[in-house]
Design a protein around this motif. Structure first.
Motif, PDB file in Angstrom:
ATOM      1  N   UNK A 224       0.825  -1.214   0.000  1.00 60.52           N
ATOM      2  CA  UNK A 224       0.000   0.000   0.000  1.00 60.52           C
ATOM      3  C   UNK A 224       0.855   1.259   0.000  1.00 60.52           C
ATOM      4  N   UNK A 225       2.186   1.085  -0.090  1.00 63.56           N
ATOM      5  CA  UNK A 225       3.070   2.252  -0.064  1.00 63.56           C
ATOM      6  C   UNK A 225       2.791   3.167  -1.247  1.00 63.56           C
ATOM      7  N   UNK A 226       2.467   2.574  -2.397  1.00 61.29           N
ATOM      8  CA  UNK A 226       2.206   3.379  -3.580  1.00 61.29           C
ATOM      9  C   UNK A 226       1.096   4.387  -3.374  1.00 61.29           C
ATOM     10  N   UNK A 227       0.184   4.110  -2.439  1.00 57.45           N
ATOM     11  CA  UNK A 227      -0.918   5.043  -2.176  1.00 57.45           C
ATOM     12  C   UNK A 227      -0.421   6.372  -1.612  1.00 57.45           C
ATOM     13  N   UNK A 228       0.794   6.382  -1.059  1.00 55.81           N
ATOM     14  CA  UNK A 228       1.345   7.610  -0.493  1.00 55.81           C
ATOM     15  C   UNK A 228       1.797   8.576  -1.571  1.00 55.81           C
ATOM     16  N   UNK A 229       1.940   8.086  -2.804  1.00 53.51           N
ATOM     17  CA  UNK A 229       2.542   8.876  -3.866  1.00 53.51           C
ATOM     18  C   UNK A 229       1.647   9.008  -5.091  1.00 53.51           C
ATOM     19  N   UNK A 230       0.361   8.923  -4.910  1.00 54.79           N
ATOM     20  CA  UNK A 230      -0.561   9.152  -6.003  1.00 54.79           C
ATOM     21  C   UNK A 230      -1.069  10.579  -5.995  1.00 54.79           C
ATOM     22  N   UNK A 231      -1.819  10.961  -7.039  1.00 55.60           N
ATOM     23  CA  UNK A 231      -2.292  12.337  -7.108  1.00 55.60           C
ATOM     24  C   UNK A 231      -3.366  12.635  -6.061  1.00 55.60           C
ATOM     25  N   UNK A 232      -3.969  11.584  -5.480  1.00 52.43           N
ATOM     26  CA  UNK A 232      -4.976  11.775  -4.441  1.00 52.43           C
ATOM     27  C   UNK A 232      -4.408  11.604  -3.032  1.00 52.43           C
ATOM     28  N   UNK A 233      -3.110  11.397  -2.929  1.00 55.96           N
ATOM     29  CA  UNK A 233      -2.479  11.151  -1.628  1.00 55.96           C
ATOM     30  C   UNK A 233      -2.595  12.379  -0.726  1.00 55.96           C
ATOM     31  N   UNK A 234      -2.622  12.137   0.577  1.00 52.88           N
ATOM     32  CA  UNK A 234      -2.640  13.236   1.545  1.00 52.88           C
ATOM     33  C   UNK A 234      -1.280  13.398   2.231  1.00 52.88           C
ATOM     34  N   UNK A 235      -0.329  12.552   1.890  1.00 50.25           N
ATOM     35  CA  UNK A 235       1.035  12.718   2.399  1.00 50.25           C
ATOM     36  C   UNK A 235       1.614  14.018   1.844  1.00 50.25           C
ATOM     37  N   UNK A 236       2.589  14.582   2.571  1.00 49.94           N
ATOM     38  CA  UNK A 236       3.168  15.861   2.159  1.00 49.94           C
ATOM     39  C   UNK A 236       4.689  15.761   2.086  1.00 49.94           C
ATOM     40  N   UNK A 237       5.275  16.675   1.323  1.00 53.16           N
ATOM     41  CA  UNK A 237       6.714  16.903   1.393  1.00 53.16           C
ATOM     42  C   UNK A 237       6.953  18.118   2.276  1.00 53.16           C
ATOM     43  N   UNK A 238       8.125  18.149   2.904  1.00 52.96           N
ATOM     44  CA  UNK A 238       8.422  19.256   3.823  1.00 52.96           C
ATOM     45  C   UNK A 238       9.893  19.626   3.715  1.00 52.96           C
ATOM     46  N   UNK A 239      10.170  20.923   3.823  1.00 62.37           N
ATOM     47  CA  UNK A 239      11.545  21.410   3.862  1.00 62.37           C
ATOM     48  C   UNK A 239      11.805  22.016   5.237  1.00 62.37           C
ATOM     49  N   UNK A 240      12.842  21.538   5.906  1.00 57.47           N
ATOM     50  CA  UNK A 240      13.173  22.005   7.253  1.00 57.47           C
ATOM     51  C   UNK A 240      14.185  23.154   7.237  1.00 57.47           C
ATOM     52  N   UNK A 241      14.686  23.518   6.051  1.00 55.69           N
ATOM     53  CA  UNK A 241      15.803  24.450   5.986  1.00 55.69           C
ATOM     54  C   UNK A 241      17.114  23.702   6.047  1.00 55.69           C
TER      55      UNK A 241
END
Length: 418
Positions: A224-241
């Motif tokens: 189910x990992x692929x679900x994290x990277x679809x266009x409907x995913x709610x996972x986010x990318x983040x930049x901490x600096x």
């Protein structure tokens, strides 16, 4: 334009675009070694790799060989693996336990804290001050929750200042252990790739590629990992600096609300680990930890914590790199550790698909840059939907180019620094 500003960088790094030569130019690579690898904090190893007095492991700081030692006083030392006499390596063993290192060329012998103990035929060195001929050391050494970093710069930010908001991800990893500690004890696999180190750096938190590059392993493993990277995913990318980035899947795991879903299993299949977590943290906190799971974070410039394993990037040349990978082990949790090792072998081991998939892409990218047009790589995906989270960190969709853009922003600041 500021007279002290190198005009190259206005041309090489533009808004959302980077010049292809940044991945293959030999001169730029040498500048990176001096301005990034020898000036910022670089991950070297983990304290658990040298648990006993006089233990040592051979490591690298960028391209430079280093001995990570727990010396006779129990202190962690990072010694440069070079005899001050003729430059030979004083140790070629991968790991071991010894209180002294003897150069094989002329038998100069050093304590594992770096001091020159003696040399062969000492009458030839009458009047020489041995205290000035010890092994050189990494200038600054600090650790955080067992992760040992080194910097060749005499001055600069502390390790905690360098890590900034990314500290939360290291804490998150350690909290998944019932003892609050991890161990790096499963041994490393080394993967050499004919590609620039920055392709690896950017790829680790690139959420746009998994649905395509890793579709075969996701389908075979019924993951189910692929679900994290679809266009409907709610996972986010983040930049901490400071170049640190993550893909944060916690929103998806919290939506599922199933402990251990992050690991592709359920809590009842790991009864000992679940019991230990409940005892360590209390049932409510343990449940939340086991829902959120382990982080997916790239600590600039070389430490990738990939939920169940770590990767350490070693630059070799402008078009060659080595990845060192190993399974993370939660101290005192043998049932989940066995599965952590098995899943690591299955995904990034010699017969695994995951790293093979990525390496094929890195090398194709590197070969593609031999085609000099178009000059620039396009990194603007998701610019229009960037926003700030509650901690004021930039976030985007899990498939956006936010991590690459922020890496390049930090990269440019380091390369322009005097």
């Amino acid at each position: 334009m500021d007279g002290n500003t190198d005009p190259r960088w206005d041309r090489l790094i533009r808004d959302g675009m980077v010049h292809g030569s940044l991945y293959y130019d030999d001169q730029i690579f040498q500048e990176e070694i001096e301005k990034i690898w020898f000036k910022t904090w670089v991950y070297v190893g983990h304290e658990s790799e040298v648990p006993e007095t006089n233990d040592f492991v051979t490591k690298t700081l960028g391209p430079m060989p280093v001995l990570m030692v727990r010396d006779r006083h129990g202190e962690i030392q990072l010694l440069l693996n070079r005899c001050p006499h003729r430059g030979n390596a004083v140790c070629v063993q991968e790991r071991g336990n010894r209180s002294r290192f003897t150069c094989p060329y002329h038998s100069w012998t050093f304590a594992n804290s770096g001091e020159l103990v003696n040399y062969a035929f000492p009458e030839g060195y009458a009047g020489v001050d041995k205290t000035k001929l010890g092994l050189s050391k990494v200038t600054r050494v600090e650790s955080y929750r067992g992760f040992v970093f080194g910097s060749m710069a005499a001055e600069g930010p502390s390790l905690k200042e360098h890590l900034g908001g990314a500290i939360r991800t290291i804490d998150q990893l350690c909290d998944n252990s019932p003892t609050g500690e991890i161990e790096i004890s499963a041994g490393f696999l080394q993967h050499r790739t004919r590609a620039n180190w920055k392709f690896i750096l950017e790829n680790e938190c690139d959420g746009y590629h998994p649905a395509f590059v890793h579709s075969s392993i996701f389908s075979v493993a019924d993951s189910a990992i692929g679900d994290l990277y679809g266009d409907k995913a709610v996972a986010v990318t983040r930049a901490f600096g400071n170049g640190h980035t993550e893909v944060d899947p916690r929103p998806e795991f919290r939506r599922r609300d199933v402990p251990m879903s992050w690991f592709g299993t359920t809590a009842d299949k790991l009864p000992d680990y679940t019991r230990q977590m409940n005892e360590a943290y209390g049932e409510e906190r343990a449940r939340q930890i086991m829902i959120d799971g382990s982080p997916h974070v790239m600590i600039f410039p070389n430490l990738f914590i990939a939920e169940i394993q770590i990767f350490v990037i070693q630059p070799v040349s402008a078009n060659e790199s080595i990845q060192h990978s190993t399974a993370i082990q939660f101290k005192g949790a043998p049932d989940i550790n066995r599965r952590l090792r098995q899943q690591t072998m299955g995904s990034v081991g010699p017969a695994g698909f995951l790293l093979a998939d990525d390496t094929e892409m890195y090398e194709r990218n590197q070969r593609g840059l031999e085609i000099r047009e178009p000059e620039y790589l396009f990194l603007k995906r998701g610019e229009h939907r960037e926003k700030r989270d509650e901690d004021n960190h930039l976030i985007g969709h899990s498939t956006d180019d936010l991590p690459s853009r922020e890496i390049w922003k930090h990269y440019r600041a380091l390369m322009e620094a005097k």
